[in-house]
Structure formats: structure tokens, C-alpha cells
Write a protein that holds these residues in place. Structure first.
Motif, mmCIF file in Angstrom:
data_model
loop_
_atom_site.group_PDB
_atom_site.id
_atom_site.type_symbol
_atom_site.label_atom_id
_atom_site.label_comp_id
_atom_site.label_asym_id
_atom_site.label_seq_id
_atom_site.Cartn_x
_atom_site.Cartn_y
_atom_site.Cartn_z
ATOM 1 N N GLY A 123 0.879 -1.042 0.228
ATOM 2 C CA GLY A 123 0.285 0.085 -0.041
ATOM 3 C C GLY A 123 0.910 1.285 -0.111
ATOM 4 N N THR A 155 -1.836 2.083 -6.833
ATOM 5 C CA THR A 155 -2.392 3.127 -5.866
ATOM 6 C C THR A 155 -1.786 4.469 -7.137
ATOM 7 O OG1 THR A 155 -0.609 3.713 -4.430
ATOM 8 C CG2 THR A 155 -2.238 2.499 -3.709
ATOM 9 N N VAL A 161 -1.368 -1.820 -4.056
ATOM 10 C CA VAL A 161 -2.717 -1.923 -3.035
ATOM 11 C C VAL A 161 -2.501 -3.075 -2.171
ATOM 12 C CG1 VAL A 161 -5.213 -2.083 -3.536
ATOM 13 C CG2 VAL A 161 -3.987 -1.733 -5.108
ATOM 14 N N HIS A 162 -2.711 -2.809 -1.071
ATOM 15 C CA HIS A 162 -2.650 -3.007 0.423
ATOM 16 C C HIS A 162 -3.984 -4.436 0.262
ATOM 17 C CE1 HIS A 162 -2.870 -4.148 4.448
ATOM 18 N NE2 HIS A 162 -1.922 -4.404 4.579
ATOM 19 N N ASN A 165 -6.928 -3.201 1.509
ATOM 20 C CA ASN A 165 -8.110 -1.907 -0.208
ATOM 21 C C ASN A 165 -8.897 -2.035 -0.066
ATOM 22 O OD1 ASN A 165 -8.557 -0.649 -1.297
ATOM 23 N ND2 ASN A 165 -6.278 0.734 -1.674
#
Length: 181
Positions: A123, A155, A161-162, A165
Motif C-alpha cells: 500500500g 495506487t 495495493v494493500h 484496501n
């Protein structure tokens, strides 16, 4: 337990409890956590939080579900930086010795297990300690020709992306390779 780690105790999914935790008892740092297998899903997240050998957290459980969905027989979590904190804002000052040990443990595991691709899952990084850690780890991954993939577009800040998310749709049936070293 480390004051920076909120005790979020979740059970591991049945038969997915970890059999690897490096180090096993340290409350301040964690380099690797997971369930070994012949073909484990390896995810690199931001920094370790509450999960340990006894209980999981939401991020770990999400990664386990993805590993099962994709047919992996194990799951391993590594992190850009090894200091345990539920919130990145609670991380202490950058510790070069711990980061070097973190990189050594990650690279050793990847080499020993013939892993040449990892899931980038950290993230956005809003803290210098994490940015510096990412640069050092990515440099070593590049030297070893280990690729990074994600399951969504990057992102706005150009980071993978985590897993938790909920704003960005992650398609766990399609790996997106990227090269941003």
C-alpha cells in the motif's frame, strides 16, 4: 506485547496455522510469518502488526484466503520493514541493523525455496522509515531478479495495493506484473 501492537486476536483459518515465525518470540521485530509449503504464496506487506504463531489478524487472514483461492499450499508474509506496529505512525526511528537482518531473512527464504515472484502488498507509504526500507529491499530483489506482481492497478502514489484496501478492486484471478525499481 509491544505497546505499538494492538492485540487484535483472530483465529487462523482451519489447517492454515503458521509453522514459520522468524524470530519466534520477539515482540518488537518479525521477519517472516507463514505456513511453509512446496508452493507458498509470498506477500510483502508494509510492516508486521499483531499476528504471531498463536493468533492472526485481518491482513494475514485475507492473504491466506487468496493463497487458498489461487491453489497455493502455503503462505508467507514478509515486510518492507520488520518493526511490529499496528499503525505505521507508531514506528520508531529507522534501524539499519534490523533492516539488513530483515532483507537477509527474506532473500534467504526466497532463494532456499526457489521463489522468483512475490506479491507486492504494502500500500501507500507515508513514512520515511518505510520508504527507505522499500528502496533497500527492492534493490536486493532486483539484484536477485525476483519480480513483483499485484492483483490491481497501482495506487495513485505508484504503490501496490494493500490486501485490505476496499476502494480498489483486486482481481485475484489475474496477476499484474510491474517493474518500478
Amino acid at each position: 506485547m509491544n505497546d505499538k501492537v494492538t492485540k487484535i486476536r483472530l483465529a487462523y483459518p482451519e489447517n492454515m496455522e503458521p509453522n514459520l515465525c522468524e524470530p519466534e518470540k520477539n515482540e518488537i521485530y518479525r521477519y517472516l510469518l507463514g505456513r511453509r509449503g512446496k508452493k507458498p504464496l509470498v506477500a510483502i506487506c508494509m510492516n508486521p502488526s499483531a499476528a504471531n504463531m498463536e493468533y492472526s489478524d485481518r491482513t494475514i487472514n485475507r492473504i491466506i484466503k487468496v493463497s487458498e483461492k489461487l491453489g497455493y499450499d502455503g503462505w508467507i508474509i514478509a515486510n518492507l520493514y520488520p518493526e511490529r506496529a499496528t499503525r505505521a505512525s507508531e514506528l520508531g526511528a529507522y534501524n539499519d541493523e534490523q533492516q539488513e537482518k530483515n532483507i537477509q531473512k527474506i532473500m534467504e527464504f526466497l532463494k532456499d525455496n526457489g521463489i522468483d515472484k512475490v506479491w507486492g502488498a504494502w500500500g501507500d507509504l507515508n513514512y520515511p522509515v518505510l520508504t527507505k526500507s522499500k528502496e533497500k529491499l527492492l534493490s536486493e530483489l532486483k539484484k536477485a531478479d525476483i519480480k513483483i506482481y499485484t492483483f490491481a492497478t497501482l495506487t495513485k502514489k505508484g504503490e501496490p495495493v494493500h490486501p485490505l484496501n476496499r476502494v480498489v478492486k483486486q482481481d485475484f484471478s489475474r496477476k499484474i506484473n510491474f517493474d518500478f525499481y
